[in-house]
Design a protein around this motif. Sequence first.
Motif, PDB file in Angstrom:
ATOM      1  N   ASP A 114       0.865  -1.185   0.000  1.00  0.00           N
ATOM      2  CA  ASP A 114       0.000   0.000   0.000  1.00  0.00           C
ATOM      3  C   ASP A 114       0.899   1.232   0.000  1.00  0.00           C
ATOM      4  O   ASP A 114       1.403   1.650   1.038  1.00  0.00           O
ATOM      5  CB  ASP A 114      -0.906  -0.009   1.235  1.00  0.00           C
ATOM      6  CG  ASP A 114      -1.968   1.105   1.185  1.00  0.00           C
ATOM      7  OD1 ASP A 114      -1.669   2.189   0.648  1.00  0.00           O
ATOM      8  OD2 ASP A 114      -3.080   0.876   1.704  1.00  0.00           O
ATOM      9  N   GLN A 115       1.097   1.821  -1.192  1.00  0.00           N
ATOM     10  CA  GLN A 115       2.046   2.919  -1.321  1.00  0.00           C
ATOM     11  C   GLN A 115       1.599   4.154  -0.533  1.00  0.00           C
ATOM     12  O   GLN A 115       2.421   4.831   0.104  1.00  0.00           O
ATOM     13  CB  GLN A 115       2.228   3.288  -2.797  1.00  0.00           C
ATOM     14  CG  GLN A 115       2.679   2.137  -3.684  1.00  0.00           C
ATOM     15  CD  GLN A 115       4.027   1.564  -3.275  1.00  0.00           C
ATOM     16  OE1 GLN A 115       4.817   2.233  -2.614  1.00  0.00           O
ATOM     17  NE2 GLN A 115       4.291   0.326  -3.676  1.00  0.00           N
ATOM     18  N   GLY A 116       0.325   4.447  -0.568  1.00  0.00           N
ATOM     19  CA  GLY A 116      -0.173   5.603   0.159  1.00  0.00           C
ATOM     20  C   GLY A 116       0.016   5.460   1.659  1.00  0.00           C
ATOM     21  O   GLY A 116       0.447   6.401   2.341  1.00  0.00           O
ATOM     22  N   ALA A 117      -0.290   4.267   2.197  1.00  0.00           N
ATOM     23  CA  ALA A 117      -0.136   4.038   3.634  1.00  0.00           C
ATOM     24  C   ALA A 117       1.331   4.097   4.039  1.00  0.00           C
ATOM     25  O   ALA A 117       1.672   4.644   5.097  1.00  0.00           O
ATOM     26  CB  ALA A 117      -0.738   2.682   4.015  1.00  0.00           C
ATOM     27  N   ALA A 118       2.208   3.559   3.196  1.00  0.00           N
ATOM     28  CA  ALA A 118       3.646   3.590   3.503  1.00  0.00           C
ATOM     29  C   ALA A 118       4.166   5.016   3.505  1.00  0.00           C
ATOM     30  O   ALA A 118       4.924   5.414   4.401  1.00  0.00           O
ATOM     31  CB  ALA A 118       4.416   2.736   2.498  1.00  0.00           C
ATOM     32  N   ARG A 119       3.741   5.817   2.515  1.00  0.00           N
ATOM     33  CA  ARG A 119       4.210   7.208   2.453  1.00  0.00           C
ATOM     34  C   ARG A 119       3.728   7.986   3.676  1.00  0.00           C
ATOM     35  O   ARG A 119       4.486   8.752   4.281  1.00  0.00           O
ATOM     36  CB  ARG A 119       3.723   7.859   1.165  1.00  0.00           C
ATOM     37  CG  ARG A 119       4.302   9.251   0.935  1.00  0.00           C
ATOM     38  CD  ARG A 119       3.950   9.782  -0.442  1.00  0.00           C
ATOM     39  NE  ARG A 119       4.540   8.933  -1.473  1.00  0.00           N
ATOM     40  CZ  ARG A 119       3.856   8.316  -2.421  1.00  0.00           C
ATOM     41  NH1 ARG A 119       2.543   8.461  -2.481  1.00  0.00           N
ATOM     42  NH2 ARG A 119       4.459   7.558  -3.324  1.00  0.00           N
ATOM     43  N   ARG A 120       2.463   7.780   4.082  1.00  0.00           N
ATOM     44  CA  ARG A 120       1.935   8.470   5.272  1.00  0.00           C
ATOM     45  C   ARG A 120       2.670   8.029   6.527  1.00  0.00           C
ATOM     46  O   ARG A 120       2.929   8.849   7.422  1.00  0.00           O
ATOM     47  CB  ARG A 120       0.434   8.209   5.398  1.00  0.00           C
ATOM     48  CG  ARG A 120      -0.403   8.911   4.338  1.00  0.00           C
ATOM     49  CD  ARG A 120      -1.884   8.822   4.672  1.00  0.00           C
ATOM     50  NE  ARG A 120      -2.367   7.440   4.647  1.00  0.00           N
ATOM     51  CZ  ARG A 120      -2.818   6.826   3.560  1.00  0.00           C
ATOM     52  NH1 ARG A 120      -2.843   7.466   2.383  1.00  0.00           N
ATOM     53  NH2 ARG A 120      -3.250   5.571   3.617  1.00  0.00           N
ATOM     54  N   PHE A 121       3.030   6.747   6.600  1.00  0.00           N
ATOM     55  CA  PHE A 121       3.769   6.237   7.756  1.00  0.00           C
ATOM     56  C   PHE A 121       5.107   6.960   7.909  1.00  0.00           C
ATOM     57  O   PHE A 121       5.450   7.434   8.997  1.00  0.00           O
ATOM     58  CB  PHE A 121       3.993   4.734   7.602  1.00  0.00           C
ATOM     59  CG  PHE A 121       5.106   4.182   8.452  1.00  0.00           C
ATOM     60  CD1 PHE A 121       4.938   3.975   9.814  1.00  0.00           C
ATOM     61  CD2 PHE A 121       6.343   3.884   7.887  1.00  0.00           C
ATOM     62  CE1 PHE A 121       5.967   3.480  10.600  1.00  0.00           C
ATOM     63  CE2 PHE A 121       7.377   3.386   8.662  1.00  0.00           C
ATOM     64  CZ  PHE A 121       7.184   3.188  10.019  1.00  0.00           C
ATOM     65  N   PHE A 122       5.858   7.065   6.826  1.00  0.00           N
ATOM     66  CA  PHE A 122       7.164   7.716   6.913  1.00  0.00           C
ATOM     67  C   PHE A 122       7.014   9.212   7.219  1.00  0.00           C
ATOM     68  O   PHE A 122       7.812   9.780   7.964  1.00  0.00           O
ATOM     69  CB  PHE A 122       7.955   7.503   5.625  1.00  0.00           C
ATOM     70  CG  PHE A 122       8.437   6.093   5.448  1.00  0.00           C
ATOM     71  CD1 PHE A 122       9.359   5.542   6.328  1.00  0.00           C
ATOM     72  CD2 PHE A 122       7.955   5.305   4.406  1.00  0.00           C
ATOM     73  CE1 PHE A 122       9.806   4.232   6.170  1.00  0.00           C
ATOM     74  CE2 PHE A 122       8.401   3.996   4.243  1.00  0.00           C
ATOM     75  CZ  PHE A 122       9.321   3.461   5.136  1.00  0.00           C
TER      76      PHE A 122
END
Length: 389
Positions: A114-122
């Motif tokens: 999940d690219q969006g979730a990963a970007r928000r996590f970082f």
Amino acid sequence: MTLAACAMDGQPAAVQTSVPSVPSATLAYEPPESTVEELDEILRSSSPRRAPRTAVNPNILPGWSQDQQAEAIPALLNSCGVLSHQRMLAIGVDATPDDWVDVCLAAAALPPDDQGAARRFFEQWFTPVKVETENGGNGRFTGYYEAQLRGSRKPSQRYNVPIYGYPGRPGGKTLPTRAQIARGALGKGVKPLLWVDSEFDAYVLEIQGSGRVHMDDGSVVGIGYAGQNGHRFVDLTAVLSRKGAIADRSFESLRRYLERLPPARRQAAMNYNPSQVFFKLRDGKNPVGAQGVPLVAGRSLAVDPRHVPLGSLLWLHVPKGPGGDEVRRLVVAQDTGGAISGPVRGDVFWGHGDEARGRALATNASGQYYMLVPKTNTILAQLSARATP
């Protein structure tokens, strides 16, 4: 090319490379409140002059919104198995394992790919901090890959180049040189792990630090760096180029030159490099870096651990160089190497196969990186204390 995985005298013991699973209901983690401006002010007050640090917003990182950050999560989780039980220095402060527990649990809870979730996590858990050289400039970035060889467990007319296991260096003593080893200086007690069919491929294996050997019986054997003889590495392409034996310092020129020499002269050319690297058979699919965790193609970086702690998350930006593409991606510092020296210096691991080899050979340009600093109470409190008169 660099000695990406060959700088250490031995690899660390294998470590746990996963974080404990927890029920999803307990995953209500929130990082401490802090702004980029607050951290930047602290850094400017506490950072040593020789290593400039500047906090920035993730959205200004070149290519941040285009990267597939979810691809970096497996590399981060590999490092979490180490970070969760050892201390780590980050931008000059002491980060405890507790600083990584919530970060790693939150990373483990992310939905796969999940690219969006990963970007928000970082963006939620980390603040990028620009790392510069002592004069505020960029540094050099190169690439390495997992070498491919052909081999056999028994010597023959074709398979006549030995790959030795590590005999050890008790007390840090220096072992024989490459020339002495070729004359049998290791003695009968040190047996080759296997035999390959090319001195050039064996040399590339020593440079890259790990490889896959396609055996004559159809099997594939993984081998990894185990140790070195203690003599200084000398780049054969540099020596032979100065002597006019090869036209340039490329691997292809070196290959052509070595392949047309008779065996005795070929060995004499190899002996310009007194360093000898030793190997061990490798368990697992992927090579293991200096941090003791498996490397992830395109997401693992070799760094100088005197300046960048192993396990650090880094945003890497390397403009397009001669024959290579621009590199803008999130990586994890998981390896080191003899040619990797300085606060801004890195070697990208590109994996194995022809594509990886091509990318590794083409990655050679000036660039920069940003260290993603975890927004944890311990780190923020230490930075604040250091900045207080």
